[in-house]
Design an enzyme around this catalytic site. Structure first.
Site, PDB file in Angstrom:
ATOM      1  CG  MET A  68      -2.113  -1.534   1.578  1.00  0.00           C
ATOM      2  SD  MET A  68      -3.360  -1.319  -0.794  1.00  0.00           S
ATOM      3  CE  MET A  68      -4.056  -2.748   0.066  1.00  0.00           C
ATOM      4  CB  CYS A  69       0.723   4.321   0.101  1.00  0.00           C
ATOM      5  SG  CYS A  69      -0.212   3.828  -1.633  1.00  0.00           S
TER       6      CYS A  69
END
Length: 275
Positions: A1-2
């Site tokens: 993800m981030c």
């Protein structure tokens, strides 16, 4: 993800947010402590507000830890409202138009998470976007589709309601196609004055999100900490993971919550999708 951060308060050099903290966003791009992936090296972006009609943007497909231009910019640029994001792609291309934050007028938007089975539902979601907004879409991410759906559903008038409608719509389309858990998200958006942050997932197990505690209280707890005394009382940070280990400095944003921060005042509200 981030991983991402949203800052508001007195003007601060970008490097104070991106490089200086022990667990800075650039550090998280290489060694995330709480992310699904340890490395977030598929590009980055920084958005900030100055005196221009629209916020500035610097986007790159370089890993944040390896971008010389980011370090130069960060050492020379200060702002009272900053959005920053390091990306770990969930399958879409590594290109500048897929880097966060995304911008529309004075508004910024960034996202950690995904729309599940995105190739399956992409077309139907895209067709729901207002035709006047559709030409602005430059990339191929689910995050940009979410942003333009939220704009379609009234983001500029009522962000919490618009995001609730957006999530409700994504869940309805996902359910129609048999997707068990259609959305996973932490989202931040701002108009340069108010910041809204959301933590939600269809399965009730959302990605990590934290907010800073009151700076005045921390000053009393840590009178010898120079960093705390250099920040204004209205300073607020919302982050994917804490930037340091100072005890009492961070609180987890609860599951299914909308956080609203403006002028040093923040409020936590329950968040529920609306069909």
């Amino acid at each position: 993800m981030c991983r991402w951060l949203a800052y508001s308060g007195s003007p601060v050099l970008l490097e104070e947010l991106l490089y200086v903290p022990a667990n800075s966003l650039v550090t998280q791009s290489r060694h995330s402590r709480l992310g699904v992936e340890t490395t977030n090296g598929d590009g980055f972006g920084v958005g900030w507000y100055a005196n221009a009609p629209t916020p500035g943007l610097f986007l790159s497909t370089e890993p944040a830890w390896n971008d010389r231009n980011l370090r130069e910019l960060a050492a020379q640029t200060s702002s009272g409202v900053v959005f920053a994001h390091v990306r770990a792609s969930t399958g879409t291309a590594i290109q500048q138009t897929n880097c966060h934050p995304f911008r529309h007028g004075r508004r910024l938007w960034m996202h950690n998470g995904l729309i599940a089975a995105f190739p399956l539902v992409h077309r139907e979601l895209a067709l729901a976007i207002d035709p006047s907004l559709y030409p602005e879409i430059e990339g191929s991410t689910d995050s940009e589709i979410l942003f333009h759906l939220a704009l379609t559903f009234g983001l500029e008038q009522d962000p919490p309601l618009a995001v609730a409608r957006t999530v409700g719509f994504v869940e309805a389309i996902g359910a129609k196609h048999g997707v068990a858990h259609p959305i996973q998200m932490t989202v931040a958006t701002t108009d340069g004055e108010t910041t809204w942050a959301f933590r939600y997932s269809s399965e009730g197990r959302s990605r990590s999100l934290f907010h800073s505690t009151d700076i005045t209280t921390l000053r009393h707890q840590y009178p010898d900490n120079p960093t705390l005394h250099s920040l204004s009382p209205d300073t607020r940070l919302v982050v994917s993971e804490p930037l340091g280990d100072l005890h009492g400095a961070w609180r987890e944003v609860p599951e299914s919550t909308c956080l609203v921060a403006r002028g040093g005042v923040e409020e936590l509200r329950p968040f529920r999708p609306r069909r």
